[in-house]
Design an enzyme around this catalytic site. Structure first.
Site, short mmCIF file in Angstrom:
data_model
loop_
_atom_site.label_atom_id
_atom_site.label_comp_id
_atom_site.label_asym_id
_atom_site.label_seq_id
_atom_site.Cartn_x
_atom_site.Cartn_y
_atom_site.Cartn_z
N CYS A 1 -4.11 10.94 -2.53
CA CYS A 1 -3.33 10.14 -1.58
C CYS A 1 -2.12 9.49 -2.24
CB CYS A 1 -4.20 9.15 -0.84
SG CYS A 1 -5.28 8.19 -1.85
N HIS B 1 -11.10 8.12 5.05
CA HIS B 1 -10.06 9.11 5.31
C HIS B 1 -10.68 10.47 4.93
CE1 HIS B 1 -6.06 6.63 4.82
NE2 HIS B 1 -6.25 6.92 6.10
N ARG C 1 0.88 -1.64 6.96
CA ARG C 1 1.41 -0.32 6.62
C ARG C 1 2.27 0.27 7.74
NH1 ARG C 1 -2.36 3.68 3.51
NH2 ARG C 1 -0.26 4.20 2.79
N ARG D 1 -9.99 6.06 10.91
CA ARG D 1 -8.59 5.65 11.10
C ARG D 1 -7.95 6.47 12.23
NH1 ARG D 1 -6.34 3.17 6.28
NH2 ARG D 1 -7.93 1.72 5.58
N ASP E 1 0.82 -1.23 0.00
CA ASP E 1 0.00 0.00 0.00
C ASP E 1 0.85 1.27 0.00
OD1 ASP E 1 -2.89 -0.48 0.13
OD2 ASP E 1 -2.44 -1.61 1.95
N1 ARG Z 1 -5.26 0.70 0.88
C1 ARG Z 1 -4.87 1.93 1.51
C2 ARG Z 1 -5.44 1.97 2.93
O1 ARG Z 1 -6.53 1.51 3.13
C3 ARG Z 1 -5.37 3.09 0.71
C4 ARG Z 1 -5.03 4.42 1.26
C5 ARG Z 1 -5.51 5.52 0.40
N2 ARG Z 1 -5.23 6.75 0.99
C6 ARG Z 1 -6.08 7.75 1.24
N3 ARG Z 1 -5.64 8.76 1.85
N4 ARG Z 1 -7.33 7.67 0.94
O2 ARG Z 1 -4.79 2.42 3.84
#
Ligand code: ARG
Length: 298
Positions: free
Chosen positions: A293, A198, A118, A168, A88
């Protein structure tokens, strides 16, 4: 300063706040090892619940076209090369938040990623930013989830931060950054819809007064706050927001890099004097992200 969640308790507006420079460089992360290995957001599966399959050659072509678009606009590009174990890491906005300060310096806050896959990305990004002269800071409590520019937007041109929480990042992360900067206003938004997990999937700041946003991502307090901060905000239809229209990025307040299938949003942008730069991000949408992103502006 405390963080503000209710517009009636926020005593200022962007024009009252110190000016800061817009970042003029972007960090990109090479997509060589981008895959969907584990579905950590709702966009990463197909209708049957199977993880999406990425076409690596197509992802490479899309990424190179995005890089060329930045270069054509005169934006300086730096690239990091994540190792194969980090599928990712091309979403390089998430491992740090770069905060331009009124005195012209820029500081980076290193993230604390929620998902194990991550977890190590912030180190690579912090090193890249430190090597380019930024001071890198850590949240005082390393157990607080904080996903950098995924959930934090700097208001274009002003010392004002918008922070998302509830999917998150935790609210405590914004409180810690606010505590470190007594002159910084931090507006916080509860993200109420898992499809907009996000802040950068739900709102894209474009200028001091304009942003793209999707209503479904926010509660009433968040919508009121957003409209106060961006009086000319443009609402995006849900279907285009689900194709990441709100993950657009404007490096200069005029050009807007945006997923090409968001045609209604592109038209609206043109009507308002912007110049859309359509990009194919179909491979990266399979991982739950698009233009915004895939870069870290610094
Ligand atoms: N697969 C990544 C995650 O879920 C994608 C992140 C995409 N980033 C964003 N800022 N929307 O963390």
């Amino acid at each position: 300063m405390p963080v503000f969640e209710d517009v009636s308790s926020w005593p200022r507006r962007p024009a009252d706040l110190p000016r800061v420079a817009r970042p003029d460089r972007v960090l990109l992360a090479d997509p060589e090892h981008f895959r969907v290995v584990e579905a950590i957001n709702v966009h990463m599966c197909d209708a049957e619940g199977r993880p999406n399959r990425v076409d690596p050659a197509a992802a490479r072509r899309e990424w190179e076209a995005m890089r060329a678009a930045y270069e054509e606009l005169g934006v300086e590009v730096a690239v990091v090369e994540p190792p194969p174990e980090w599928p990712d890491a091309c979403y390089v906005a998430n491992p740090a938040l770069v905060l331009p300060l009124p005195d012209g310096r820029r500081e980076a806050w290193s993230a604390r990623m929620v998902h194990r896959l991550r977890r190590d990305e912030p180190r690579l990004v912090a090193e890249a930013l430190a090597a380019r002269g930024l001071v890198v800071r850590e949240l005082p409590d390393p157990s607080v989830p904080f996903e950098g520019t995924g959930d934090g937007h700097v208001h274009p041109g002003r010392f004002l931060l918008h922070g998302g929480y509830g999917q998150r990042t935790e609210r405590a992360a914004w409180e810690a950054i606010a505590a470190a900067h007594p002159d910084l206003d931090v507006l916080v938004y509860r993200l109420v819809d898992e499809r907009f997990y996000h802040l950068d999937t739900a709102v894209a700041p474009l200028t001091e007064t304009t942003a793209l946003y999707v209503r479904e991502a926010f509660d009433d307090a968040g919508l009121a706050l957003l409209r106060a901060a961006f009086p000319d905000a443009l609402e995006v239809p849900l279907d285009e927001a689900l194709r990441f229209a709100c993950n657009a990025f404007s490096p200069d307040g005029r050009h807007v890099l945006i997923e090409r299938t968001c045609t209604d949003t592109r038209e609206r942008l043109e009507e308002h004097g912007f110049v859309p730069v359509p990009l194919d991000t179909s491979e990266f949408r399979k991982g739950g992200g698009s233009v915004f992103c895939l870069k870290l502006a610094f």
